[in-house]
Write a protein that holds these residues in place. Structure first.
Motif, PDB file in Angstrom:
ATOM      1  N   ASP A   1       2.187  -1.145   4.718  1.00 40.04           N
ATOM      2  CA  ASP A   1       2.177   0.251   4.327  1.00 40.04           C
ATOM      3  C   ASP A   1       3.585   0.652   3.922  1.00 40.04           C
ATOM      4  OD1 ASP A   1       0.899   2.973   4.235  1.00 40.04           O
ATOM      5  OD2 ASP A   1       2.707   3.300   5.412  1.00 40.04           O
ATOM      6  N   ASP A   2       3.707   1.088   2.678  1.00 42.17           N
ATOM      7  CA  ASP A   2       5.012   1.386   2.113  1.00 42.17           C
ATOM      8  C   ASP A   2       5.243   2.898   2.132  1.00 42.17           C
ATOM      9  OD1 ASP A   2       7.390   1.188   0.754  1.00 42.17           O
ATOM     10  OD2 ASP A   2       6.458   0.962  -1.214  1.00 42.17           O
ATOM     11  N   GLY A   3       5.352   3.459   3.334  1.00 42.29           N
ATOM     12  CA  GLY A   3       5.649   4.889   3.471  1.00 42.29           C
ATOM     13  C   GLY A   3       4.571   5.817   2.949  1.00 42.29           C
TER      14      GLY A   3
ATOM     15  N   ALA B   1      -3.787  -2.638  -3.843  1.00 41.74           N
ATOM     16  CA  ALA B   1      -4.721  -2.044  -2.886  1.00 41.74           C
ATOM     17  C   ALA B   1      -5.734  -1.131  -3.572  1.00 41.74           C
ATOM     18  CB  ALA B   1      -3.933  -1.248  -1.856  1.00 41.74           C
ATOM     19  N   ASP B   2      -5.540  -0.835  -4.834  1.00 43.01           N
ATOM     20  CA  ASP B   2      -6.320   0.234  -5.459  1.00 43.01           C
ATOM     21  C   ASP B   2      -7.648  -0.238  -6.049  1.00 43.01           C
ATOM     22  OD1 ASP B   2      -5.328  -1.278  -7.454  1.00 43.01           O
ATOM     23  OD2 ASP B   2      -4.204   0.304  -8.457  1.00 43.01           O
ATOM     24  N   LEU B   3      -8.062  -1.459  -5.729  1.00 45.78           N
ATOM     25  CA  LEU B   3      -9.346  -2.022  -6.198  1.00 45.78           C
ATOM     26  C   LEU B   3      -9.358  -2.288  -7.695  1.00 45.78           C
ATOM     27  CD1 LEU B   3     -11.679   0.327  -4.144  1.00 45.78           C
ATOM     28  CD2 LEU B   3     -11.268  -2.078  -3.661  1.00 45.78           C
TER      29      LEU B   3
ATOM     30  N   ALA C   1     -11.130   0.062 -13.545  1.00 47.57           N
ATOM     31  CA  ALA C   1     -10.401   1.329 -13.606  1.00 47.57           C
ATOM     32  C   ALA C   1     -10.190   1.807 -12.172  1.00 47.57           C
ATOM     33  CB  ALA C   1     -11.190   2.344 -14.405  1.00 47.57           C
ATOM     34  N   ARG C   2      -9.126   2.599 -11.965  1.00 47.35           N
ATOM     35  CA  ARG C   2      -8.856   3.120 -10.634  1.00 47.35           C
ATOM     36  C   ARG C   2      -9.985   4.062 -10.214  1.00 47.35           C
ATOM     37  NH1 ARG C   2      -4.728   4.285  -6.985  1.00 47.35           N
ATOM     38  NH2 ARG C   2      -2.849   3.083  -7.442  1.00 47.35           N
ATOM     39  N   ARG C   3     -10.525   3.881  -9.008  1.00 43.72           N
ATOM     40  CA  ARG C   3     -11.578   4.782  -8.539  1.00 43.72           C
ATOM     41  C   ARG C   3     -10.995   5.907  -7.698  1.00 43.72           C
ATOM     42  NH1 ARG C   3     -15.291   0.597  -5.790  1.00 43.72           N
ATOM     43  NH2 ARG C   3     -16.173   2.340  -4.647  1.00 43.72           N
TER      44      ARG C   3
ATOM     45  N   ARG D   1       9.811   3.824   5.594  1.00 46.19           N
ATOM     46  CA  ARG D   1       9.710   4.812   4.521  1.00 46.19           C
ATOM     47  C   ARG D   1       9.251   4.102   3.271  1.00 46.19           C
ATOM     48  NH1 ARG D   1      13.807   4.016   0.873  1.00 46.19           N
ATOM     49  NH2 ARG D   1      15.736   3.104   1.679  1.00 46.19           N
ATOM     50  N   ASN D   2       9.195   4.803   2.166  1.00 42.81           N
ATOM     51  CA  ASN D   2       8.773   4.186   0.919  1.00 42.81           C
ATOM     52  C   ASN D   2       9.930   3.417   0.289  1.00 42.81           C
ATOM     53  OD1 ASN D   2       8.432   5.075  -2.391  1.00 42.81           O
ATOM     54  ND2 ASN D   2       6.873   3.864  -1.377  1.00 42.81           N
ATOM     55  N   TYR D   3       9.777   2.097   0.210  1.00 43.04           N
ATOM     56  CA  TYR D   3      10.830   1.273  -0.366  1.00 43.04           C
ATOM     57  C   TYR D   3      10.491   0.775  -1.755  1.00 43.04           C
ATOM     58  CZ  TYR D   3      12.933   0.879   4.270  1.00 43.04           C
ATOM     59  OH  TYR D   3      13.518   1.139   5.474  1.00 43.04           O
ATOM     60  N   GLY D   4       9.234   0.918  -2.157  1.00 42.61           N
ATOM     61  CA  GLY D   4       8.809   0.386  -3.457  1.00 42.61           C
ATOM     62  C   GLY D   4       8.000  -0.890  -3.296  1.00 42.61           C
ATOM     63  N   GLN D   5       7.221  -1.165  -4.339  1.00 46.20           N
ATOM     64  CA  GLN D   5       6.260  -2.265  -4.282  1.00 46.20           C
ATOM     65  C   GLN D   5       6.923  -3.626  -4.032  1.00 46.20           C
ATOM     66  OE1 GLN D   5       3.790  -2.336  -7.743  1.00 46.20           O
ATOM     67  NE2 GLN D   5       2.629  -4.117  -7.074  1.00 46.20           N
TER      68      GLN D   5
ATOM     69  N   ILE E   1       0.815  -1.216   0.000  1.00 48.85           N
ATOM     70  CA  ILE E   1       0.000   0.000   0.000  1.00 48.85           C
ATOM     71  C   ILE E   1       0.843   1.257   0.000  1.00 48.85           C
ATOM     72  CG2 ILE E   1      -1.620   1.362   1.374  1.00 48.85           C
ATOM     73  CD1 ILE E   1      -2.420  -1.532   2.527  1.00 48.85           C
ATOM     74  N   LYS E   2       0.645   2.089  -0.979  1.00 48.10           N
ATOM     75  CA  LYS E   2       1.263   3.424  -0.958  1.00 48.10           C
ATOM     76  C   LYS E   2       0.151   4.425  -1.277  1.00 48.10           C
ATOM     77  CE  LYS E   2       4.649   6.592  -1.647  1.00 48.10           C
ATOM     78  NZ  LYS E   2       3.950   7.786  -1.164  1.00 48.10           N
ATOM     79  N   ASP E   3      -0.207   5.185  -0.291  1.00 50.61           N
ATOM     80  CA  ASP E   3      -1.231   6.234  -0.448  1.00 50.61           C
ATOM     81  C   ASP E   3      -2.523   5.733  -1.076  1.00 50.61           C
ATOM     82  OD1 ASP E   3       0.567   8.001   0.622  1.00 50.61           O
ATOM     83  OD2 ASP E   3       1.323   8.675  -1.324  1.00 50.61           O
ATOM     84  N   GLU E   4      -3.192   4.844  -0.394  1.00 51.60           N
ATOM     85  CA  GLU E   4      -4.456   4.311  -0.926  1.00 51.60           C
ATOM     86  C   GLU E   4      -5.565   4.411   0.115  1.00 51.60           C
ATOM     87  OE1 GLU E   4      -4.400   3.328  -4.012  1.00 51.60           O
ATOM     88  OE2 GLU E   4      -2.463   2.397  -4.481  1.00 51.60           O
ATOM     89  N   VAL E   5      -5.534   5.445   0.956  1.00 52.03           N
ATOM     90  CA  VAL E   5      -6.433   5.448   2.115  1.00 52.03           C
ATOM     91  C   VAL E   5      -7.911   5.362   1.728  1.00 52.03           C
ATOM     92  CG1 VAL E   5      -6.650   7.951   2.423  1.00 52.03           C
ATOM     93  CG2 VAL E   5      -6.720   6.437   4.413  1.00 52.03           C
TER      94      VAL E   5
ATOM     95  N   SER F   1       8.438   5.684 -17.231  1.00 53.07           N
ATOM     96  CA  SER F   1       9.826   5.334 -16.898  1.00 53.07           C
ATOM     97  C   SER F   1       9.919   3.903 -16.380  1.00 53.07           C
ATOM     98  CB  SER F   1      10.372   6.280 -15.846  1.00 53.07           C
ATOM     99  OG  SER F   1       9.678   6.082 -14.637  1.00 53.07           O
ATOM    100  N   ARG F   2       8.786   3.346 -15.985  1.00 54.30           N
ATOM    101  CA  ARG F   2       8.797   1.977 -15.504  1.00 54.30           C
ATOM    102  C   ARG F   2       9.313   1.021 -16.578  1.00 54.30           C
ATOM    103  NH1 ARG F   2       3.493  -0.477 -12.959  1.00 54.30           N
ATOM    104  NH2 ARG F   2       2.411   0.279 -14.767  1.00 54.30           N
ATOM    105  N   THR F   3       8.988   1.346 -17.848  1.00 53.81           N
ATOM    106  CA  THR F   3       9.380   0.458 -18.939  1.00 53.81           C
ATOM    107  C   THR F   3      10.884   0.206 -18.936  1.00 53.81           C
ATOM    108  OG1 THR F   3       7.656   1.581 -20.145  1.00 53.81           O
ATOM    109  CG2 THR F   3       8.998   0.043 -21.394  1.00 53.81           C
TER     110      THR F   3
END
Ligand code: UDP
Ligand code: MG
Length: 337
Positions: free
Chosen positions: A61-63, A114-116, A218-220, A89-93, A30-34, A229-231
């Protein structure tokens, strides 16, 4: 035939009921999915409570900075089915998932976003497939709900490349919704963004892998944490995987071959040039062939030494972790000897 996934606690050696091992651990990075979290937990719980499987939910919870950790901590104190792991802190998925694997107790591990976007209702279906005798069942977002140009196209190309290079014939590597037998991930080490390549890593370890079409929404709430850049990072990780697949146990076979080939051709050219110089009294100092010979010799020696070093590293890699070079699926002996 059932392979013993469903059970209610196990008898320990002294006949006592040992702590109940859940059938399934659902691992969620989870990163910012409250905003999504309440819906997500409700959906997972209602699906699995209505199934034959016992379960636990591990939320990592990833930061997050949007209040996700506070919400998770509150919930974990009142719910029995939730364990909240809050990273510093945020370490990545990848790291978040890896933490989830470490804290999961279940016999099977299911991962999802986590984003449904993944649908928890698909979990029992994946578990059913796993019981048919697979070690890993990967979701396939057949009807993917993401922007066409900057998400779907790079993903199509990446999936094609990954299929070619890893040899694992599944359509959708990027889908987080997957089910694993716990022993498969127990000794898997993840670095970089290698969670996407878990099927490939599992394949190297001899796992039986299959895929199943799953729903995708789709993300709600909130926004995606990745851009184009992920590519690039995926491509770099792919190189690592290709390397591991080929050279993990015998790097010298590859580097030695090229090194020796290069040295021999360099030496042959050198001998030819020496012959020309002495037999015909020709000046060889200004011949491009001389540069080629030197180049081949030097790279040959380097490749050869590199192969030897790689051999040493591989031995350290396997031995330092007590990793044998093989993986046992099962051991059968009369009287359990
Ligand atoms: N995530 C995470 N750490 C990060 C980035 C993402 O734990 O640094 C989580 C995120 O909260 C989500 C999942 O990983 O649950 C996938 O992220 P996202 O939905 O942004 O990726 P996409 O679906 O767009 O590929
Ligand atoms: Mg998503």
């Amino acid at each position: 035939m059932r392979s013993g996934l469903v059970s209610n606690g196990m008898l320990g050696q002294d006949g006592e009921l040992s702590p109940i091992v859940p059938d399934v651990s659902v691992v969620v990075p989870i990163k910012d999915e409250v905003e999504s979290l309440p819906h997500l937990l409700t959906a997972i719980a209602s699906t699995l409570q209505g199934s034959e499987y016992s379960y636990e939910i591990i939320c990592i919870d990833d930061g997050s900075t949007d209040g996700s950790p506070q919400w998770l901590k509150e919930q974990a104190q009142v719910r029995n089915d939730l364990k909240a792991v809050i990273l510093r802190r945020n370490y990545g998925q990848t790291a978040a998932m890896s933490a989830g694997f470490n804290y999961a107790m279940g016999k099977v591990i299911v991962t999802l976003d986590a984003d449904l976007q993944n649908d928890p209702d698909d979990i029992p279906m994946l578990l059913g497939k796993l019981e048919e005798g697979y070690d890993l069942v990967s979701g396939w977002r057949k009807n993917r709900q993401d922007a066409a140009l900057n998400r779907l196209l790079p993903s199509k190309i990446a999936n094609w490349l990954i299929r070619r290079i890893t040899g694992v014939k599944i359509h959708d590597y990027g889908c987080s919704l997957k089910a694993y037998r716990a022993e498969l991930v127990a000794d898997m080490n993840l670095y970089g963004e290698l969670h996407r390549f878990l099927p490939a890593l599992a394949y190297i370890e001899g796992a039986r892998i299959t895929e199943m079409p799953v729903r995708h929404h789709a993300r709600r709430f909130g926004s995606s944490k990745y851009g184009l850049s992920r590519t690039f990072r995926v491509l770099m990780d792919l190189l690592t995987i290709a390397f591991m697949k080929k050279f993990l146990t015998r790097p010298m076979h590859v580097f030695g071959l090229f090194g020796l080939g290069s040295m021999i051709s360099g030496a042959l050219i050198g001998i030819y040039l020496t012959y020309v110089k002495f037999a015909y009294q020709e000046d060889i100092g200004n011949r491009p062939l001389l540069i080629l010979a030197v180049l081949l010799l030097v790279t040959g020696v380097q490749l050869f030494c590199f192969g030897l070093l790689a051999e040493l590293l591989m031995r350290t890699y396997h031995e330092s972790q007590g990793r044998p070079i093989y993986r046992v699926r099962e051991i059968v002996a009369k009287n359990g000897k």
